[in-house]
Design a protein around this motif. Structure first.
Motif, PDB file in Angstrom:
ATOM      1  N   VAL A 123      -4.041  17.055   3.691  1.00 15.07           N
ATOM      2  CA  VAL A 123      -5.331  16.751   3.362  1.00 15.07           C
ATOM      3  C   VAL A 123      -5.932  15.820   4.393  1.00 15.07           C
ATOM      4  O   VAL A 123      -5.223  15.073   5.163  1.00 15.07           O
ATOM      5  N   ALA A 124      -7.217  15.840   4.722  1.00 15.84           N
ATOM      6  CA  ALA A 124      -7.893  15.125   5.749  1.00 15.84           C
ATOM      7  C   ALA A 124      -8.007  13.361   5.239  1.00 15.84           C
ATOM      8  O   ALA A 124      -7.838  13.131   4.012  1.00 15.84           O
ATOM      9  N   ALA A 125      -7.924  12.558   6.287  1.00 12.55           N
ATOM     10  CA  ALA A 125      -7.916  11.162   6.208  1.00 12.55           C
ATOM     11  C   ALA A 125      -8.754  10.767   7.280  1.00 12.55           C
ATOM     12  O   ALA A 125      -9.055  11.571   8.402  1.00 12.55           O
ATOM     13  N   VAL A 126      -9.008   9.483   7.369  1.00 10.92           N
ATOM     14  CA  VAL A 126     -10.231   9.024   8.432  1.00 10.92           C
ATOM     15  C   VAL A 126      -9.737   7.440   8.864  1.00 10.92           C
ATOM     16  O   VAL A 126      -9.146   6.789   8.075  1.00 10.92           O
ATOM     17  N   ASN A 127      -9.519   7.396  10.204  1.00 10.84           N
ATOM     18  CA  ASN A 127      -9.282   5.903  10.699  1.00 10.84           C
ATOM     19  C   ASN A 127     -10.531   5.095  10.289  1.00 10.84           C
ATOM     20  O   ASN A 127     -11.692   5.468  10.818  1.00 10.84           O
ATOM     21  N   LEU A 128     -10.361   3.935   9.912  1.00 10.36           N
ATOM     22  CA  LEU A 128     -11.320   2.994   9.944  1.00 10.36           C
ATOM     23  C   LEU A 128     -11.116   1.837  10.736  1.00 10.36           C
ATOM     24  O   LEU A 128     -10.689   1.895  11.702  1.00 10.36           O
ATOM     25  N   TRP A 129     -11.805   0.655  10.308  1.00 12.63           N
ATOM     26  CA  TRP A 129     -11.780  -0.562  11.138  1.00 12.63           C
ATOM     27  C   TRP A 129     -10.634  -1.427  10.695  1.00 12.63           C
ATOM     28  O   TRP A 129      -9.876  -1.374   9.628  1.00 12.63           O
ATOM     29  N   HIS A 130     -10.082  -2.288  11.456  1.00 14.67           N
ATOM     30  CA  HIS A 130      -8.995  -3.240  11.114  1.00 14.67           C
ATOM     31  C   HIS A 130      -7.672  -2.444  10.908  1.00 14.67           C
ATOM     32  O   HIS A 130      -6.958  -2.881  10.208  1.00 14.67           O
ATOM     33  N   GLY A 131      -7.680  -1.411  11.530  1.00 21.14           N
ATOM     34  CA  GLY A 131      -6.214  -0.566  11.360  1.00 21.14           C
ATOM     35  C   GLY A 131      -6.046   0.265  10.018  1.00 21.14           C
ATOM     36  O   GLY A 131      -4.885   0.602   9.700  1.00 21.14           O
ATOM     37  N   LEU A 132      -7.139   0.088   9.137  1.00 25.03           N
ATOM     38  CA  LEU A 132      -7.170   0.888   7.765  1.00 25.03           C
ATOM     39  C   LEU A 132      -7.423   2.375   8.006  1.00 25.03           C
ATOM     40  O   LEU A 132      -7.913   2.859   9.089  1.00 25.03           O
ATOM     41  N   THR A 133      -7.080   3.081   6.915  1.00 22.54           N
ATOM     42  CA  THR A 133      -7.275   4.358   6.863  1.00 22.54           C
ATOM     43  C   THR A 133      -7.850   4.794   5.384  1.00 22.54           C
ATOM     44  O   THR A 133      -7.799   3.846   4.598  1.00 22.54           O
ATOM     45  N   ALA A 134      -8.541   5.835   5.179  1.00 29.70           N
ATOM     46  CA  ALA A 134      -8.846   6.409   3.934  1.00 29.70           C
ATOM     47  C   ALA A 134      -8.435   7.849   3.802  1.00 29.70           C
ATOM     48  O   ALA A 134      -8.747   8.514   4.750  1.00 29.70           O
ATOM     49  N   LEU A 135      -7.847   8.030   2.678  1.00 30.14           N
ATOM     50  CA  LEU A 135      -7.619   9.571   2.564  1.00 30.14           C
ATOM     51  C   LEU A 135      -8.990  10.089   1.774  1.00 30.14           C
ATOM     52  O   LEU A 135      -9.304   9.346   0.808  1.00 30.14           O
ATOM     53  N   PHE A 136      -9.071  11.372   1.885  1.00 30.71           N
ATOM     54  CA  PHE A 136     -10.182  12.165   1.156  1.00 30.71           C
ATOM     55  C   PHE A 136      -9.538  12.614  -0.213  1.00 30.71           C
ATOM     56  O   PHE A 136      -8.558  12.891  -0.485  1.00 30.71           O
ATOM     57  N   SER A 137     -10.589  11.989  -1.203  1.00 26.77           N
ATOM     58  CA  SER A 137     -10.374  12.444  -2.623  1.00 26.77           C
ATOM     59  C   SER A 137     -10.297  13.985  -2.568  1.00 26.77           C
ATOM     60  O   SER A 137     -10.915  14.708  -1.785  1.00 26.77           O
ATOM     61  N   ARG A 138      -9.988  14.456  -3.587  1.00 24.51           N
ATOM     62  CA  ARG A 138      -9.867  15.851  -3.925  1.00 24.51           C
ATOM     63  C   ARG A 138     -11.400  16.394  -3.852  1.00 24.51           C
ATOM     64  O   ARG A 138     -11.602  17.730  -3.075  1.00 24.51           O
ATOM     65  N   SER A 139     -12.211  15.955  -4.372  1.00 24.49           N
ATOM     66  CA  SER A 139     -13.776  16.548  -4.331  1.00 24.49           C
ATOM     67  C   SER A 139     -14.188  16.453  -2.860  1.00 24.49           C
ATOM     68  O   SER A 139     -14.868  17.352  -2.575  1.00 24.49           O
ATOM     69  N   ALA A 140     -14.182  15.387  -2.350  1.00 27.34           N
ATOM     70  CA  ALA A 140     -14.480  15.089  -0.955  1.00 27.34           C
ATOM     71  C   ALA A 140     -13.760  16.109   0.060  1.00 27.34           C
ATOM     72  O   ALA A 140     -14.561  16.569   1.059  1.00 27.34           O
ATOM     73  N   TRP A 141     -12.378  16.210  -0.250  1.00 29.05           N
ATOM     74  CA  TRP A 141     -11.857  17.250   0.754  1.00 29.05           C
ATOM     75  C   TRP A 141     -12.211  18.680   0.446  1.00 29.05           C
ATOM     76  O   TRP A 141     -12.634  19.369   1.526  1.00 29.05           O
ATOM     77  N   TYR A 142     -12.495  19.053  -0.778  1.00 31.35           N
ATOM     78  CA  TYR A 142     -13.054  20.219  -0.767  1.00 31.35           C
ATOM     79  C   TYR A 142     -14.481  20.518  -0.073  1.00 31.35           C
ATOM     80  O   TYR A 142     -14.832  21.639   0.234  1.00 31.35           O
ATOM     81  N   VAL A 179       0.830  -1.166  -0.013  1.00 29.41           N
ATOM     82  CA  VAL A 179       0.018   0.149  -0.097  1.00 29.41           C
ATOM     83  C   VAL A 179       0.837   1.330  -0.028  1.00 29.41           C
ATOM     84  O   VAL A 179       1.846   1.325   0.892  1.00 29.41           O
ATOM     85  N   GLU A 180       0.830   2.043  -1.139  1.00 33.92           N
ATOM     86  CA  GLU A 180       1.699   3.191  -1.098  1.00 33.92           C
ATOM     87  C   GLU A 180       1.212   4.416  -0.207  1.00 33.92           C
ATOM     88  O   GLU A 180       2.225   5.051   0.357  1.00 33.92           O
ATOM     89  N   LEU A 181       0.385   4.796   0.294  1.00 31.57           N
ATOM     90  CA  LEU A 181      -0.311   5.576   1.051  1.00 31.57           C
ATOM     91  C   LEU A 181      -1.224   5.246   1.895  1.00 31.57           C
ATOM     92  O   LEU A 181      -1.052   4.828   3.176  1.00 31.57           O
ATOM     93  N   HIS A 182      -2.662   5.571   1.383  1.00 34.70           N
ATOM     94  CA  HIS A 182      -3.661   4.705   2.238  1.00 34.70           C
ATOM     95  C   HIS A 182      -4.429   3.668   1.320  1.00 34.70           C
ATOM     96  O   HIS A 182      -4.744   4.170   0.330  1.00 34.70           O
ATOM     97  N   PRO A 183      -4.770   2.795   2.023  1.00 30.73           N
ATOM     98  CA  PRO A 183      -5.768   1.640   1.171  1.00 30.73           C
ATOM     99  C   PRO A 183      -6.904   2.156   0.525  1.00 30.73           C
ATOM    100  O   PRO A 183      -7.454   1.702  -0.474  1.00 30.73           O
ATOM    101  N   LEU A 184      -7.925   3.035   1.167  1.00 34.22           N
ATOM    102  CA  LEU A 184      -9.013   3.452   0.809  1.00 34.22           C
ATOM    103  C   LEU A 184      -9.133   4.827   0.251  1.00 34.22           C
ATOM    104  O   LEU A 184      -8.205   5.697   1.110  1.00 34.22           O
ATOM    105  N   LEU A 185     -10.108   5.326  -0.120  1.00 34.83           N
ATOM    106  CA  LEU A 185     -10.551   6.825  -0.500  1.00 34.83           C
ATOM    107  C   LEU A 185     -11.927   7.262   0.051  1.00 34.83           C
ATOM    108  O   LEU A 185     -12.537   6.476   0.017  1.00 34.83           O
ATOM    109  N   VAL A 186     -11.984   8.240   0.614  1.00 37.76           N
ATOM    110  CA  VAL A 186     -13.188   8.847   1.054  1.00 37.76           C
ATOM    111  C   VAL A 186     -13.695   9.735  -0.412  1.00 37.76           C
ATOM    112  O   VAL A 186     -12.951  10.580  -0.829  1.00 37.76           O
TER     113      VAL A 186
END
Length: 172
Positions: free
Chosen positions: A131-150, A87-94
């Motif tokens: 940019v915002a990210a969020v803590n998820l379940w099982h130790g995962l995180t998700a970074l906000f996509s550009r549109s979700a961040w805005y 995983v390069e940065l975060h495994p999922l995206l908001v």
């Protein structure tokens, strides 16, 4: 290698042959099976052997069995196997954020939704200009996509963003 992906997928079916919606990863602790050539790029694209995984259902299935362990590594886990992936940065995206009464509802690139709370806290990611990210379940995180961040920034005020009555993050 496609046979290996099919084998993993087959292990995640219930007695009726349907895929689990939310597998009980916390109950599964198989020994490491090895590394599998799956990589999640910083933009959220999943690759297998260098080729994008274009079947959303397969990507979402793998995302449902993904966890990050105490060693900082990411693993696809089934009852019988455990495969390390990159995983390069975060495994999922908001992909979307929506205000709902006194909460913020987030939608992930897998279609799953969650509410920002103490359990699913927002944080700023310094590796991508805070940019915002969020803590998820099982130790995962998700970074906000550009549109979700805005959209999140647009929802903030002088006090930042508030969700679930008490969770607060200062964006400005």
């Amino acid at each position: 290698m496609a046979d290996q992906l099919d084998k993993i997928s087959d292990q995640l079916k219930d007695e009726q042959g349907r895929n689990f919606d939310s597998p009980p990863l916390h109950l599964w602790n198989p020994a490491l099976s090895g590394d599998i050539p799956i990589r999640i790029a910083a933009d959220g694209t999943w690759y297998h052997q260098g080729d994008p995984i274009i079947r959303e259902s397969l990507r979402n299935l793998f995302a449902s069995i993904l966890r990050r362990e105490d060693d900082g590594e990411y693993y696809l886990v089934t009852p019988a196997e455990k495969w390390r992936i990159q995983v390069e940065l975060h495994p999922l995206l908001v992909t979307d954020v929506e205000p709902r009464e006194d909460t913020l509802l987030l939608t992930l690139n897998t279609g799953r939704t969650l509410t920002v709370s103490e359990d699913h806290a927002l944080f700023l990611e310094p590796r991508v200009e805070n940019v915002a990210a969020v803590n998820l379940w099982h130790g995962l995180t998700a970074l906000f996509s550009r549109s979700a961040w805005y959209r999140l920034v647009g929802l903030s005020n002088d006090h930042g963003v508030v969700s679930s009555g008490s969770f607060r993050l200062q964006l400005r």
